[in-house]
Design a protein around this motif. Sequence first.
Motif, short mmCIF file in Angstrom:
data_model
loop_
_atom_site.label_atom_id
_atom_site.label_comp_id
_atom_site.label_asym_id
_atom_site.label_seq_id
_atom_site.Cartn_x
_atom_site.Cartn_y
_atom_site.Cartn_z
N PHE A 55 0.86 -1.19 0.00
CA PHE A 55 0.00 0.00 0.00
C PHE A 55 0.89 1.24 0.00
CE2 PHE A 55 -2.84 3.15 2.14
CZ PHE A 55 -3.91 3.10 1.24
N LYS A 56 1.08 1.81 -1.18
CA LYS A 56 1.95 2.96 -1.35
C LYS A 56 1.16 4.25 -1.21
CE LYS A 56 5.64 0.53 -2.35
NZ LYS A 56 6.76 0.46 -1.40
N VAL A 57 1.77 5.23 -0.55
CA VAL A 57 1.11 6.52 -0.32
C VAL A 57 1.96 7.65 -0.89
CG1 VAL A 57 0.34 8.18 1.43
CG2 VAL A 57 -0.07 5.74 1.77
N ALA A 58 1.33 8.48 -1.73
CA ALA A 58 1.97 9.69 -2.25
C ALA A 58 1.22 10.89 -1.71
CB ALA A 58 1.97 9.69 -3.76
N ILE A 59 1.96 11.89 -1.28
CA ILE A 59 1.37 13.11 -0.73
C ILE A 59 1.78 14.29 -1.60
CG2 ILE A 59 1.42 14.71 1.23
CD1 ILE A 59 1.85 12.16 3.00
N VAL A 60 0.80 15.04 -2.06
CA VAL A 60 1.05 16.21 -2.90
C VAL A 60 0.74 17.47 -2.11
CG1 VAL A 60 0.46 17.38 -5.06
CG2 VAL A 60 0.40 14.87 -4.94
N ARG A 61 1.73 18.37 -2.03
CA ARG A 61 1.56 19.65 -1.33
C ARG A 61 1.74 20.80 -2.32
NH1 ARG A 61 5.87 18.44 3.55
NH2 ARG A 61 4.67 16.89 4.73
N PRO A 62 0.73 21.10 -3.12
CA PRO A 62 0.93 22.12 -4.16
C PRO A 62 0.97 23.53 -3.60
CG PRO A 62 -1.32 21.31 -4.18
CD PRO A 62 -0.59 20.49 -3.17
N PRO A 63 1.84 24.39 -4.16
CA PRO A 63 1.80 25.81 -3.83
C PRO A 63 0.64 26.47 -4.59
CG PRO A 63 3.47 25.40 -5.48
CD PRO A 63 2.87 24.06 -5.13
N MET A 64 0.70 27.78 -4.79
CA MET A 64 -0.37 28.47 -5.50
C MET A 64 -0.49 27.94 -6.93
SD MET A 64 -1.16 32.54 -5.96
CE MET A 64 0.26 32.92 -7.01
N VAL A 65 -1.70 27.57 -7.31
CA VAL A 65 -1.95 27.01 -8.64
C VAL A 65 -2.54 28.09 -9.54
CG1 VAL A 65 -3.20 25.23 -9.92
CG2 VAL A 65 -2.38 24.75 -7.61
#
Length: 297
Positions: free
Chosen positions: A145-155
């Motif tokens: 069970f792989k987990v990826a976390i995305v923390r985007p700045p201003m889009v």
Amino acid sequence: MKKTIMITGATGFIGSNFIKKYKNEYNIIPICLIKNKPEELDYTGVDTVLHLAALVHQMKGAPEEKYFEVNTELTRKLATIAKKNGVKHFVFYSTIKVYGFDGELNNPEFILTENSMCNYNPNDPYGASKYEAEKILNSLQDEKFKVAIVRPPMVYGEGVKGNMLSLIKLINILPVIPFNYNQNKRSIISTENLLYMTHLIIENIADGIYLGTEGNPVSIKEISESIERGIGRRKINIKFPNFIFKILCKVKPNIMVRLYGTLAFKQEDNYEKIGYKPRLNMSDEIKLMIGDYKNEH
């Protein structure tokens, strides 16, 4: 064989654009978690859950416990049940608010990375609830069970609202703009590049933290000049007198930090393993965004 992607928050900005762009590459199952509980969903054949649903900052405010109910506990429940049902990949959209840092006016060289300490402001339940969700997801991760976390700045990009659209409206209206500052640095990412990065994360069944950056951080002057080129009209770009700038920083600190402060990020790891390189540059994407804005007005 196409992968099957379950997308929560599918009607939101990121979700709807991801579906529009990649609908022919994936079997997509759009999910509304307001209407469907995680335990009621059918996870049969689902390769990846792309979890976009969240309670974001509310203009009129929301009870602190509501942020944790939606952003933390609902994420925990969804991920736990997905894992039990054999889903092998979970992609979670978090926020840069987990750093507890809105910007730096005095140190333009300050840069955060995915490995920087998260020290969220307890007065910001949005960032706090997202960070708690991150910790839960990391505890669930294992070889199956792989987990990826995305923390985007201003889009920014076609159809984006919020701060970037407000800036476009301001520059479009005013003949003189106070953005002749090139020392501050801010990381931003276009919709095109953010969706592409998410696609690569899914394709590579990647884990880890992804900040969503494109090239070098840019100053408010560079952003405003790109908007001017997109609009097709040059403006008189000035600086505030120093004493007025200092007064404004005391009277309107939040606005001044967002406009003139440094909030820059650098990805130290993970981009290489998914092969991510930005596709569009800022000027190209802002032209598309302004074209979209003009069509609406």
